[in-house]
Design a protein around this motif. Structure first.
Motif: not given
Length: 167
Positions: A75-96
């Motif tokens: 959910i982007n509540k800002s008034q401009a397009q945003v690029t969000f950075e998604l990563s994971t924690v807790g699973l070693p060497h996870a690839v998205l």
């Protein structure tokens, strides 16, 4: 009553705008407005929801790794397009990877979301089979707004075969 008594006496009672009831109503209205403005100003600028795919729960890849699918809603509540950075924690060497946007495989994804809207992405997470407790291992999805630096986390699970805690 005061107006009727004044008319009977032949005089005119003046209009009083600030009566106790009016002051109480104005105070309640002002408090409500302050609470609403404060809630609006302090609301988070981003939201994250992650739903694990139900079928199949996991896929065993040819290299021995496991892959889980997730429906990620940002959910982007800002008034401009945003690029969000998604990563994971807790699973070693996870690839998205995200196939609709042709993103990944990588350890983090840049997901664009239009202004004041919800971005929906089908994200795959691949990793070496961890030690599972009851067929699942905890995984956290971390979302960061690349413009403001605001961060939010969603706790989920990475599914795999039920090995009874053995690798």
């Amino acid at each position: 009553r005061a107006d009727q008594a004044a008319k009977a006496a032949g005089t005119h009672a003046g209009f009083r705008f600030f009566r106790p009831r009016t002051i109480i109503y104005l105070s309640a209205l002002a408090i409500t407005a302050i609470v609403m403005v404060t809630a609006l100003v302090l609301r988070p600028g981003i939201g994250l929801s992650v739903l694990h795919d139900r079928a199949p729960l996991f896929v065993k890849l040819a290299d021995g790794n496991l892959r889980n699918g997730y429906m990620v809603k940002i959910i982007n509540k800002s008034q401009a397009q945003v690029t969000f950075e998604l990563s994971t924690v807790g699973l070693p060497h996870a690839v998205l990877a995200e196939t609709d946007e042709n993103l990944g495989p990588a350890d983090q994804l840049g997901l664009p979301v239009k202004a004041d809207s919800v971005g929906t992405f089908h994200v795959f997470v691949s990793a070496e089979p961890p030690v599972f407790q009851d067929g699942s291992a905890p995984i956290d999805f971390v979302l960061r707004d690349t413009t403001t630096g605001e961060v939010t986390t969603y706790h989920s699970v990475f599914m795999g075969p039920n090995t009874g805690g053995k690798h």
